[in-house]
Scaffold this motif. Structure first.
Motif, PDB file in Angstrom:
ATOM      1  N   ASN A  81       0.819  -1.208   0.000  1.00 47.92           N
ATOM      2  CA  ASN A  81       0.000   0.000   0.000  1.00 47.92           C
ATOM      3  C   ASN A  81       0.854   1.261   0.000  1.00 47.92           C
ATOM      4  O   ASN A  81       0.505   2.259  -0.634  1.00 47.92           O
ATOM      5  N   ASP A  82       1.969   1.208   0.712  1.00 46.20           N
ATOM      6  CA  ASP A  82       2.875   2.361   0.710  1.00 46.20           C
ATOM      7  C   ASP A  82       3.333   2.653  -0.704  1.00 46.20           C
ATOM      8  O   ASP A  82       3.393   3.807  -1.135  1.00 46.20           O
ATOM      9  N   VAL A  83       3.696   1.597  -1.408  1.00 48.21           N
ATOM     10  CA  VAL A  83       4.183   1.770  -2.771  1.00 48.21           C
ATOM     11  C   VAL A  83       3.082   2.371  -3.637  1.00 48.21           C
ATOM     12  O   VAL A  83       3.313   3.295  -4.416  1.00 48.21           O
ATOM     13  N   LYS A  84       1.903   1.856  -3.464  1.00 48.25           N
ATOM     14  CA  LYS A  84       0.791   2.360  -4.253  1.00 48.25           C
ATOM     15  C   LYS A  84       0.568   3.846  -3.980  1.00 48.25           C
ATOM     16  O   LYS A  84       0.401   4.649  -4.904  1.00 48.25           O
ATOM     17  N   LEU A  89       0.906   9.511  -5.640  1.00 48.42           N
ATOM     18  CA  LEU A  89       1.361  10.885  -5.434  1.00 48.42           C
ATOM     19  C   LEU A  89       2.200  11.343  -6.627  1.00 48.42           C
ATOM     20  O   LEU A  89       2.080  12.467  -7.107  1.00 48.42           O
ATOM     21  N   ARG A  90       3.050  10.435  -7.106  1.00 48.06           N
ATOM     22  CA  ARG A  90       3.849  10.783  -8.281  1.00 48.06           C
ATOM     23  C   ARG A  90       2.946  11.098  -9.455  1.00 48.06           C
ATOM     24  O   ARG A  90       3.198  12.034 -10.212  1.00 48.06           O
ATOM     25  N   GLU A  91       1.918  10.299  -9.605  1.00 47.27           N
ATOM     26  CA  GLU A  91       0.991  10.558 -10.705  1.00 47.27           C
ATOM     27  C   GLU A  91       0.430  11.959 -10.606  1.00 47.27           C
ATOM     28  O   GLU A  91       0.442  12.726 -11.571  1.00 47.27           O
ATOM     29  N   ALA A  92      -0.049  12.282  -9.411  1.00 46.52           N
ATOM     30  CA  ALA A  92      -0.660  13.594  -9.230  1.00 46.52           C
ATOM     31  C   ALA A  92       0.335  14.720  -9.505  1.00 46.52           C
ATOM     32  O   ALA A  92       0.040  15.655 -10.250  1.00 46.52           O
ATOM     33  N   LEU A  93       1.518  14.612  -8.921  1.00 43.98           N
ATOM     34  CA  LEU A  93       2.466  15.724  -8.996  1.00 43.98           C
ATOM     35  C   LEU A  93       3.307  15.742 -10.265  1.00 43.98           C
ATOM     36  O   LEU A  93       3.470  16.788 -10.896  1.00 43.98           O
TER      37      LEU A  93
ATOM     38  N   GLY B 148      -8.441   8.047  -0.027  1.00 43.10           N
ATOM     39  CA  GLY B 148      -7.839   6.864   0.560  1.00 43.10           C
ATOM     40  C   GLY B 148      -6.343   6.750   0.366  1.00 43.10           C
ATOM     41  O   GLY B 148      -5.809   5.654   0.286  1.00 43.10           O
ATOM     42  N   ASN B 149      -5.686   7.886   0.271  1.00 39.09           N
ATOM     43  CA  ASN B 149      -4.237   7.851   0.123  1.00 39.09           C
ATOM     44  C   ASN B 149      -3.608   8.724   1.213  1.00 39.09           C
ATOM     45  O   ASN B 149      -3.640   9.943   1.153  1.00 39.09           O
ATOM     46  N   ASN B 150      -3.047   8.065   2.201  1.00 38.73           N
ATOM     47  CA  ASN B 150      -2.496   8.799   3.335  1.00 38.73           C
ATOM     48  C   ASN B 150      -1.379   9.752   2.936  1.00 38.73           C
ATOM     49  O   ASN B 150      -1.217  10.819   3.516  1.00 38.73           O
ATOM     50  N   LEU B 151      -0.617   9.332   1.962  1.00 34.37           N
ATOM     51  CA  LEU B 151       0.508  10.154   1.528  1.00 34.37           C
ATOM     52  C   LEU B 151       0.007  11.444   0.882  1.00 34.37           C
ATOM     53  O   LEU B 151       0.550  12.524   1.089  1.00 34.37           O
ATOM     54  N   LEU B 152      -1.035  11.298   0.107  1.00 38.67           N
ATOM     55  CA  LEU B 152      -1.650  12.453  -0.530  1.00 38.67           C
ATOM     56  C   LEU B 152      -2.155  13.405   0.550  1.00 38.67           C
ATOM     57  O   LEU B 152      -1.921  14.613   0.502  1.00 38.67           O
ATOM     58  N   THR B 153      -2.822  12.848   1.521  1.00 48.48           N
ATOM     59  CA  THR B 153      -3.328  13.646   2.631  1.00 48.48           C
ATOM     60  C   THR B 153      -2.181  14.354   3.331  1.00 48.48           C
ATOM     61  O   THR B 153      -2.262  15.552   3.622  1.00 48.48           O
TER      62      THR B 153
END
Lengths: 256, 256
Positions: A81-84, A89-93, B148-153
């Motif tokens: 899940n961390d990897v996902k 995030l990479r996708e977004a940014l 549902g993405n903690n990193l994004l949050t």
DNA sequence: GTCCGCAGTTTGGTATACCAAACCCTCCGC
DNA sequence: GCGGAGGGTTTGGTATACCAAACTGCGGAC
């Protein structure tokens, strides 16, 4: 009026400790789940606890470490899940950055990227994994920088280390090179939409191969299609199994 | 001076100092350019320098403060470029999050947002600025959380404070409410593309009104049109126009 | 009058010391 | 034998002290 960017000599101890710890985590000498104890580290580095404290907090910020319980600081476990989340995030940014880069890139920017591409090509041909990883990192950094948004750059910086950490074993260098070249072409063409499309494809390819190398499993098609259309929830196919040491503690991080 | 009369949770002093300083900055009692001096603050709060140090570093992380020179820590100045970068980041992250939210939202999530919308409506009608700001913040948080993405949050969290800081004077509440409702509808419909489109429109509207309130100037159309709507498929979004560098010429002023 | 340099002061970085909460392990009672 | 209470130990949080670099301001030289 001295140079305002000269902050080097200050915080030297903290920086040294920070760099050492980060390196040990990346190199695997500190393994996921290992504890970081202030006093112990202070002794080992021959410094006081204060800079160690601050280095640890910085590592928490970078995602390498987390506070498991109030008095228990450990190296983070890397779950599927961390990897996902990281790749989302990479996708977004990075996709967004690619679009901005296409609109804002200067000839100088493009020349620099071109140069990095040449370096990457040479290293790929030579099979120099170390250099490839390094150059590729700088390539991505440059592209994000071309977006001309410091905040965007800063948002990606904390995860850069983790990213290198998890992608360093990726060995599909030729494919990577091709995609980088295509992305460069798209940005150079000044067409944001095209740049975004290539950036997106690149991140997803990278995601797939990273998962393959880290977990030895393939992704379902749905796993990388969250964005455009419907999405499936996620991987969660048995998480971080692969960590041989996950024994001691079942890692409550089935989070999610 | 006896030992601490209050027994508080861990890191209580740091948290208290952090919250106080942040509040003072947001409230304007500490103005951009004002210095933060460890000893001085430690005296004022009646604590030692250590927790103050850490609070200051946290504020740096949140973007409220920066190290101007090695020994000089000041409240950050808010430039037009800062605002632009912040809203670009929101575009990248919140739009992406909205897409994921549309795909992943549970009925429970939706119900919670619905509830917040009702609160926002009531507060808007009552003209209770304080409550509106608060509810709107929570609304955005919830939507991002639905991805549902903690990193994004986590990536958005550091800028949340700054965001509230600069948008709290915005007074176009009714329009905001309408857009929030539309965004909610789009997410509830489960259509990522539609959710993204509404999120994008919302962020840009918010950008325009924030600039208007902060600087009293209007934006050029080009300033919010760097890229298409950001949909993966890269359909439409023909604005490949080269608008070289909208990077602006932000006077370091920008505050009162 | 201006400019340079030196010393006092300011200020962040680091080291050391103490505290209290959480942890651990033993030992006692059942 | 087993479980819980108790005390010692660990460990992070905070306070205090010292250091070195940078800033400031004053005074002397030109």
């Amino acid at each position: 009026m001295g140079p305002m960017t000269k902050i080097e000599p200050l915080g030297a101890v903290r920086e040294r400790v920070l760099a050492s710890l980060r390196q040990e985590i990346i190199a695997g000498r500190l393994r996921p789940g290992d504890r970081l104890v202030e006093r112990e580290l202070a002794d080992r580095f021959g410094v006081s606890r204060v800079p160690v404290r601050e280095a640890i907090r910085a590592l928490v910020g970078e995602g390498f470490v987390h506070f498991e319980t109030p008095r228990r600081t450990v190296v983070r476990r890397l779950t599927a899940n961390d990897v996902k989340e990281l790749f989302e995030l990479r996708e977004a940014l990075e996709v967004y950055a690619a679009g901005l880069a296409a609109a804002r890139a200067t000839p100088k920017d493009l020349a620099e990227v071109q140069e990095l591409l040449d370096l990457a090509a040479a290293a790929t041909e030579a099979g120099d994994a170390e250099t490839i990883t390094d150059v590729n990192s700088r390539l991505h950094d440059r592209i994000v920088a071309m977006a001309g948004n410091n905040l965007l750059t800063a948002s990606l910086e904390p995860v850069a280390g983790r990213l290198r950490w998890m992608t360093r074993r990726n060995e599909e260098w030729p494919q990577l090179l091709v995609e980088h070249r295509e992305l460069y072409e798209a940005i150079a063409s000044g067409d944001p939409a095209r740049a975004r499309a290539h950036a997106l494809a690149h991140v997803r390819t990278n995601y797939r191969s990273t998962v393959r190398h880290l977990f030895g499993t393939e992704l379902d098609d749905g796993d990388t299609a969250q964005l455009g259309d419907g999405d499936v929830t996620c991987v969660e196919s048995g998480d971080a199994r692969g960590e041989s040491d996950a024994a001691s503690e079942p890692g409550p991080e089935g989070e999610r």
